[in-house]
Design an enzyme around this catalytic site. Structure first.
Site, PDB file in Angstrom:
ATOM      1  N   ASP A   1      41.208 -12.993  21.673  1.00  0.00           N
ATOM      2  CA  ASP A   1      41.915 -12.351  20.691  1.00  0.00           C
ATOM      3  C   ASP A   1      40.461 -11.002  20.377  1.00  0.00           C
ATOM      4  O   ASP A   1      39.738 -11.956  20.353  1.00  0.00           O
ATOM      5  CB  ASP A   1      42.992 -12.247  19.460  1.00  0.00           C
ATOM      6  CG  ASP A   1      42.887 -11.565  18.614  1.00  0.00           C
ATOM      7  OD1 ASP A   1      43.008 -10.312  18.911  1.00  0.00           O
ATOM      8  OD2 ASP A   1      43.143 -11.859  17.084  1.00  0.00           O
TER       9      ASP A   1
ATOM     10  N   GLU B   1      45.392   3.597   9.282  1.00  0.00           N
ATOM     11  CA  GLU B   1      45.377   4.442   8.082  1.00  0.00           C
ATOM     12  C   GLU B   1      44.391   4.249   6.945  1.00  0.00           C
ATOM     13  O   GLU B   1      43.789   5.784   6.609  1.00  0.00           O
ATOM     14  CB  GLU B   1      46.290   3.632   6.784  1.00  0.00           C
ATOM     15  CG  GLU B   1      47.862   3.594   7.654  1.00  0.00           C
ATOM     16  CD  GLU B   1      48.985   2.456   6.743  1.00  0.00           C
ATOM     17  OE1 GLU B   1      48.770   2.697   5.235  1.00  0.00           O
ATOM     18  OE2 GLU B   1      50.057   3.103   6.548  1.00  0.00           O
TER      19      GLU B   1
ATOM     20  N   THR C   1      40.667  -8.535  18.379  1.00  0.00           N
ATOM     21  CA  THR C   1      40.486  -7.973  17.493  1.00  0.00           C
ATOM     22  C   THR C   1      39.741  -9.136  16.253  1.00  0.00           C
ATOM     23  O   THR C   1      40.051 -10.360  16.170  1.00  0.00           O
ATOM     24  CB  THR C   1      41.857  -7.791  16.068  1.00  0.00           C
ATOM     25  OG1 THR C   1      42.862  -6.937  17.045  1.00  0.00           O
ATOM     26  CG2 THR C   1      41.030  -7.441  14.985  1.00  0.00           C
TER      27      THR C   1
ATOM     28  N   GLU D   1      22.433 -46.657  35.051  1.00  0.00           N
ATOM     29  CA  GLU D   1      21.878 -46.505  33.270  1.00  0.00           C
ATOM     30  C   GLU D   1      21.350 -45.190  33.003  1.00  0.00           C
ATOM     31  O   GLU D   1      21.705 -44.880  31.635  1.00  0.00           O
ATOM     32  CB  GLU D   1      21.051 -47.761  32.997  1.00  0.00           C
ATOM     33  CG  GLU D   1      21.350 -49.177  34.086  1.00  0.00           C
ATOM     34  CD  GLU D   1      20.927 -50.224  33.185  1.00  0.00           C
ATOM     35  OE1 GLU D   1      19.645 -50.146  32.363  1.00  0.00           O
ATOM     36  OE2 GLU D   1      21.128 -51.272  33.434  1.00  0.00           O
TER      37      GLU D   1
ATOM     38  N   ILE E   1      23.419 -49.556  39.428  1.00  0.00           N
ATOM     39  CA  ILE E   1      24.465 -49.277  38.633  1.00  0.00           C
ATOM     40  C   ILE E   1      23.223 -48.116  38.068  1.00  0.00           C
ATOM     41  O   ILE E   1      22.381 -47.925  37.294  1.00  0.00           O
ATOM     42  CB  ILE E   1      25.066 -49.932  37.344  1.00  0.00           C
ATOM     43  CG1 ILE E   1      25.743 -50.372  37.909  1.00  0.00           C
ATOM     44  CG2 ILE E   1      25.841 -48.589  36.073  1.00  0.00           C
ATOM     45  CD1 ILE E   1      26.994 -51.637  36.408  1.00  0.00           C
TER      46      ILE E   1
ATOM     47  N   ARG F   1      58.957  -1.875  14.554  1.00  0.00           N
ATOM     48  CA  ARG F   1      58.990  -1.913  16.030  1.00  0.00           C
ATOM     49  C   ARG F   1      60.058  -0.254  16.811  1.00  0.00           C
ATOM     50  O   ARG F   1      60.246  -0.992  17.878  1.00  0.00           O
ATOM     51  CB  ARG F   1      59.513  -3.648  16.497  1.00  0.00           C
ATOM     52  CG  ARG F   1      58.070  -4.038  15.964  1.00  0.00           C
ATOM     53  CD  ARG F   1      57.921  -5.996  16.848  1.00  0.00           C
ATOM     54  NE  ARG F   1      58.983  -6.327  16.862  1.00  0.00           N
ATOM     55  CZ  ARG F   1      59.904  -7.352  15.704  1.00  0.00           C
ATOM     56  NH1 ARG F   1      58.346  -7.660  14.830  1.00  0.00           N
ATOM     57  NH2 ARG F   1      60.892  -7.922  15.660  1.00  0.00           N
TER      58      ARG F   1
ATOM     59  N   VAL G   1      24.767 -54.483  39.612  1.00  0.00           N
ATOM     60  CA  VAL G   1      24.272 -54.138  38.561  1.00  0.00           C
ATOM     61  C   VAL G   1      23.332 -53.604  38.353  1.00  0.00           C
ATOM     62  O   VAL G   1      23.072 -52.792  38.004  1.00  0.00           O
ATOM     63  CB  VAL G   1      23.939 -55.935  37.271  1.00  0.00           C
ATOM     64  CG1 VAL G   1      23.456 -54.982  35.919  1.00  0.00           C
ATOM     65  CG2 VAL G   1      25.375 -56.106  37.249  1.00  0.00           C
ATOM     66  N   ALA G   2      22.191 -54.404  38.772  1.00  0.00           N
ATOM     67  CA  ALA G   2      20.781 -53.215  39.293  1.00  0.00           C
ATOM     68  C   ALA G   2      21.171 -51.559  40.052  1.00  0.00           C
ATOM     69  O   ALA G   2      20.646 -50.981  39.466  1.00  0.00           O
ATOM     70  CB  ALA G   2      20.273 -53.996  39.951  1.00  0.00           C
TER      71      ALA G   2
END
Length: 319
Positions: free
Chosen positions: A153, A245, A155, A111, A109, A300, A106-107
């Site tokens: 994308d 346009e 745009t 933390e 690990i 198209r 445990v020690a």
């Protein structure tokens, strides 16, 4: 979906033309509903970020190492299980040293690892914020650091979804000969990068527009074969319709504005108090000469848009 040429999908915007439609699906039965279902399914199967994968790998390795160390410590303590401290009980000694080995594990690990990782990501977020980058999640910082290719994308993301005509090319008098026929061009640069109808055109002297049949025809086509419009709103010239346009509409205004003598006539006199007039005056002039009989929308297959026009003075269709 691309084969459904007679369908209008929910969530889309009609940019030009008009039609009557019948609703054949709602909610999750629409195409956007199917996309929503796919997004929800993708959330449930979201892959871990590169940092999360590395942390999982590090955690597994650390667990194995700590486990081996704890087992080695416990095994090394086997001769001490029957110590007099435990009253000669092997079981009590084994349990005591097992607790010592577990405490050692445990020690070991780290933390403070989560806090260190969070601090590093926050520092990365701070550096990106200085470059005007908005970061919603800390994990996105390290994900971006591991990115080699970005597909986006453009745009509205890398560009502003605006278009402007910057060059006007017309034919000059051809220099023809039997041995070496050549065609000369006139390339005129155009100032301005917004939808404001102002900008000088190089090599465009006064009265050029109405002295050239070619430029008049070009202005007529740009003004009439066009469904966009330029409007003046809150001190800014904005488009309504497609950017391409709208750019052609602005071109017509710049071509007319470049003709100083033309601006002095009563028909095109400047009205400084009404900027909205400046956005459409020359387009209105060319569109007033014709009336639209039919519009063939861009698709198209044709890869073009066409309009059928008739002189405005004629009242009968097809005359």
């Amino acid at each position: 979906i691309s084969m459904k040429t007679n369908m209008v999908f929910a969530g889309t915007v009609v940019t030009n033309g008009g039609c009557f439609a019948m609703v054949v699906g709602t909610g999750m039965h629409t195409e956007i509903g199917k996309i929503s279902q796919g997004v929800q399914a993708a959330k449930e199967d979201t892959a871990k970020t590169p940092l999360a994968q590395k942390l999982d790998e590090f955690g597994d390795q650390l667990t194995n190492i700590i486990g081996v160390i704890c087992l080695g410590v416990w095994c090394a303590s086997i001769p001490k299980f029957k110590s007099d401290v435990f009253g000669g009980s092997w079981l009590r000694g084994a349990l005591y040293h097992l607790k010592s080995a577990v405490a050692l594990g445990v020690a070991a690990i780290p933390e403070g690892l989560p806090a260190v990782i969070t601090l590093c990501l926050s520092l990365g977020t701070r550096r990106m914020a200085k470059k005007n980058v908005i970061v919603r999640k800390l994990s996105s910082v390290e994900t971006l650091g591991c990115t080699s290719v970005i597909c986006t994308d453009k745009t509205g993301t890398l560009t502003t979804n605006k278009m402007t005509v910057t060059s006007l090319v017309t034919l000059k008098k051809a220099l023809t000969s039997a041995a070496n026929p050549t065609i000369d061009f006139i390339d005129r640069s155009i100032e301005g990068v917004t939808y404001a109808p102002f900008g000088e055109i190089s090599s465009f002297p006064s009265q050029t527009l109405f002295k050239s049949d070619t430029l008049q025809l070009l202005a007529t086509i740009c003004a009439n074969c066009n469904e966009a419009s330029i409007e003046y709103r809150d001190g800014v010239y904005e488009r309504v319709g497609e950017p391409t346009e709208a750019a052609l509409k602005v071109l017509v205004e710049k071509m007319g504005s470049a003709d100083g003598a033309l601006l002095e006539t009563s028909e095109f006199a400047l009205d400084d108090n009404d900027p909205a007039v400046l956005a459409t005056r020359f387009n209105d002039y060319f569109t007033s000469k014709y009336r639209c009989l039919s519009i063939l929308e861009f698709n198209r297959d044709r890869k073009s848009m066409s309009v059928l026009m008739a002189p405005a003075s004629r009242t009968k269709k097809g005359s």
